[in-house]
Design a protein around this motif. Structure first.
Motif, PDB file in Angstrom:
ATOM      1  N   GLY A 229       0.790  -1.225   0.000  1.00  0.00           N
ATOM      2  CA  GLY A 229       0.000   0.000   0.000  1.00  0.00           C
ATOM      3  C   GLY A 229       0.826   1.281   0.000  1.00  0.00           C
ATOM      4  N   VAL A 230       2.144   1.164  -0.166  1.00  0.00           N
ATOM      5  CA  VAL A 230       3.021   2.337  -0.153  1.00  0.00           C
ATOM      6  C   VAL A 230       2.691   3.269  -1.319  1.00  0.00           C
ATOM      7  N   ALA A 231       2.566   2.734  -2.507  1.00  0.00           N
ATOM      8  CA  ALA A 231       2.326   3.577  -3.688  1.00  0.00           C
ATOM      9  C   ALA A 231       0.986   4.314  -3.623  1.00  0.00           C
ATOM     10  N   PRO A 232      -0.125   3.640  -3.302  1.00  0.00           N
ATOM     11  CA  PRO A 232      -1.388   4.394  -3.209  1.00  0.00           C
ATOM     12  C   PRO A 232      -1.354   5.472  -2.123  1.00  0.00           C
ATOM     13  N   ARG A 233      -0.768   5.157  -0.958  1.00  0.00           N
ATOM     14  CA  ARG A 233      -0.685   6.172   0.104  1.00  0.00           C
ATOM     15  C   ARG A 233       0.174   7.350  -0.337  1.00  0.00           C
ATOM     16  N   THR A 234       1.266   7.055  -1.025  1.00  0.00           N
ATOM     17  CA  THR A 234       2.158   8.108  -1.507  1.00  0.00           C
ATOM     18  C   THR A 234       1.439   8.999  -2.509  1.00  0.00           C
ATOM     19  N   LEU A 235       0.770   8.392  -3.465  1.00  0.00           N
ATOM     20  CA  LEU A 235       0.093   9.154  -4.506  1.00  0.00           C
ATOM     21  C   LEU A 235      -1.052   9.987  -3.935  1.00  0.00           C
ATOM     22  N   ARG A 236      -1.815   9.419  -2.997  1.00  0.00           N
ATOM     23  CA  ARG A 236      -2.888  10.191  -2.351  1.00  0.00           C
ATOM     24  C   ARG A 236      -2.312  11.378  -1.576  1.00  0.00           C
ATOM     25  N   ALA A 237      -1.249  11.144  -0.822  1.00  0.00           N
ATOM     26  CA  ALA A 237      -0.649  12.224  -0.027  1.00  0.00           C
ATOM     27  C   ALA A 237      -0.111  13.329  -0.931  1.00  0.00           C
ATOM     28  N   LEU A 238       0.576  12.949  -2.003  1.00  0.00           N
ATOM     29  CA  LEU A 238       1.113  13.938  -2.939  1.00  0.00           C
ATOM     30  C   LEU A 238      -0.014  14.712  -3.606  1.00  0.00           C
ATOM     31  N   SER A 239      -1.050  14.031  -4.038  1.00  0.00           N
ATOM     32  CA  SER A 239      -2.181  14.678  -4.703  1.00  0.00           C
ATOM     33  C   SER A 239      -2.901  15.636  -3.760  1.00  0.00           C
ATOM     34  N   ASP A 240      -3.154  15.173  -2.543  1.00  0.00           N
ATOM     35  CA  ASP A 240      -3.825  16.037  -1.561  1.00  0.00           C
ATOM     36  C   ASP A 240      -2.992  17.278  -1.262  1.00  0.00           C
ATOM     37  N   ARG A 241      -1.689  17.093  -1.107  1.00  0.00           N
ATOM     38  CA  ARG A 241      -0.806  18.226  -0.807  1.00  0.00           C
ATOM     39  C   ARG A 241      -0.754  19.204  -1.979  1.00  0.00           C
ATOM     40  N   ALA A 242      -0.694  18.684  -3.195  1.00  0.00           N
ATOM     41  CA  ALA A 242      -0.643  19.545  -4.379  1.00  0.00           C
ATOM     42  C   ALA A 242      -1.904  20.394  -4.483  1.00  0.00           C
ATOM     43  N   VAL A 243      -3.056  19.777  -4.285  1.00  0.00           N
ATOM     44  CA  VAL A 243      -4.317  20.512  -4.367  1.00  0.00           C
ATOM     45  C   VAL A 243      -4.388  21.555  -3.254  1.00  0.00           C
ATOM     46  N   ALA A 244      -4.038  21.164  -2.030  1.00  0.00           N
ATOM     47  CA  ALA A 244      -4.091  22.102  -0.905  1.00  0.00           C
ATOM     48  C   ALA A 244      -3.144  23.286  -1.124  1.00  0.00           C
ATOM     49  N   THR A 245      -2.014  23.024  -1.754  1.00  0.00           N
ATOM     50  CA  THR A 245      -1.013  24.068  -1.947  1.00  0.00           C
ATOM     51  C   THR A 245      -1.305  24.964  -3.141  1.00  0.00           C
ATOM     52  N   PHE A 246      -1.784  24.387  -4.246  1.00  0.00           N
ATOM     53  CA  PHE A 246      -1.884  25.145  -5.487  1.00  0.00           C
ATOM     54  C   PHE A 246      -3.295  25.456  -5.977  1.00  0.00           C
ATOM     55  N   ALA A 247      -4.321  24.976  -5.314  1.00  0.00           N
ATOM     56  CA  ALA A 247      -5.694  25.238  -5.771  1.00  0.00           C
ATOM     57  C   ALA A 247      -5.989  26.738  -5.791  1.00  0.00           C
ATOM     58  N   ARG A 248      -5.531  27.457  -4.808  1.00  0.00           N
ATOM     59  CA  ARG A 248      -5.796  28.902  -4.766  1.00  0.00           C
ATOM     60  C   ARG A 248      -5.096  29.645  -5.910  1.00  0.00           C
ATOM     61  N   ASP A 249      -4.092  28.989  -6.521  1.00  0.00           N
ATOM     62  CA  ASP A 249      -3.399  29.581  -7.668  1.00  0.00           C
ATOM     63  C   ASP A 249      -3.993  29.119  -9.000  1.00  0.00           C
ATOM     64  N   GLY A 250      -5.078  28.353  -8.953  1.00  0.00           N
ATOM     65  CA  GLY A 250      -5.743  27.950 -10.189  1.00  0.00           C
ATOM     66  C   GLY A 250      -5.650  26.480 -10.544  1.00  0.00           C
ATOM     67  N   LEU A 251      -4.917  25.681  -9.758  1.00  0.00           N
ATOM     68  CA  LEU A 251      -4.794  24.255 -10.059  1.00  0.00           C
ATOM     69  C   LEU A 251      -6.133  23.560  -9.835  1.00  0.00           C
ATOM     70  N   THR A 252      -6.648  22.923 -10.894  1.00  0.00           N
ATOM     71  CA  THR A 252      -7.923  22.212 -10.790  1.00  0.00           C
ATOM     72  C   THR A 252      -7.820  20.748 -11.211  1.00  0.00           C
ATOM     73  N   ARG A 253      -6.666  20.363 -11.768  1.00  0.00           N
ATOM     74  CA  ARG A 253      -6.556  19.002 -12.294  1.00  0.00           C
ATOM     75  C   ARG A 253      -5.134  18.479 -12.132  1.00  0.00           C
TER      76      ARG A 253
END
Length: 143
Positions: free
Chosen positions: A84-108
């Motif tokens: 389960g390392v890869a799914p946890r890693t990908l979820r954590a990275l995705s969540d962090r990216a959205v939390a960090t860059f959504a206010r700058d326009g990141l939607t996808r």
């Protein structure tokens, strides 16, 4: 990594000795300095296994200020697969990216994977990355 058949088959980098590993690390650092990518070493979550070498790599790339999309990527080392390392890693990275860059326009977030790499496709599904399109192959870099 050089003895890892899956990494050799499904990734575009070639690390087979100390020199090529150093080159790969330089390329990662250079991409980070240019703001094109943010790479992370993935460490053990289990405290009883902590302190050893990384168990994978995760990357956020093609982040453009005000841009609507960026790309995520990951790879686990052989000993980390199936835990389960890869799914946890990908979820954590995705969540962090959205939390960090959504206010700058990141939607996808885009995750490119080989359709024949069934393990990677399962990781994508477990990590909420739905299949949006099948792209044509771009040899020689991508089969």
């Amino acid at each position: 990594m050089s003895g890892d058949e899956a990494l050799r088959r499904w990734t575009s980098f070639a690390v087979h000795d100390e020199s090529s590993a150093a080159r790969w690390l330089r390329e990662q650092r250079h991409g980070g300095e240019q703001g094109r990518r943010c790479g992370f070493a993935v460490e053990e979550a289990d405290p009883s296994r902590a302190g050893g070498p990384p168990v994978g790599h995760a990357v956020l790339k093609e982040v453009v200020a005000g841009g609507p999309s960026a790309e995520v990527g990951y790879w686990p080392v052989a000993r980390a697969r199936g835990r389960g390392v890869a799914p946890r890693t990908l979820r954590a990275l995705s969540d962090r990216a959205v939390a960090t860059f959504a206010r700058d326009g990141l939607t996808r977030l885009l995750l490119r994977r080989q359709a024949a790499d069934t393990a990677s496709c399962r990781v994508a599904e477990k990590s909420r990355h739905d299949l949006a399109a099948v792209l044509p192959a771009k040899p020689p870099a991508c089969p």
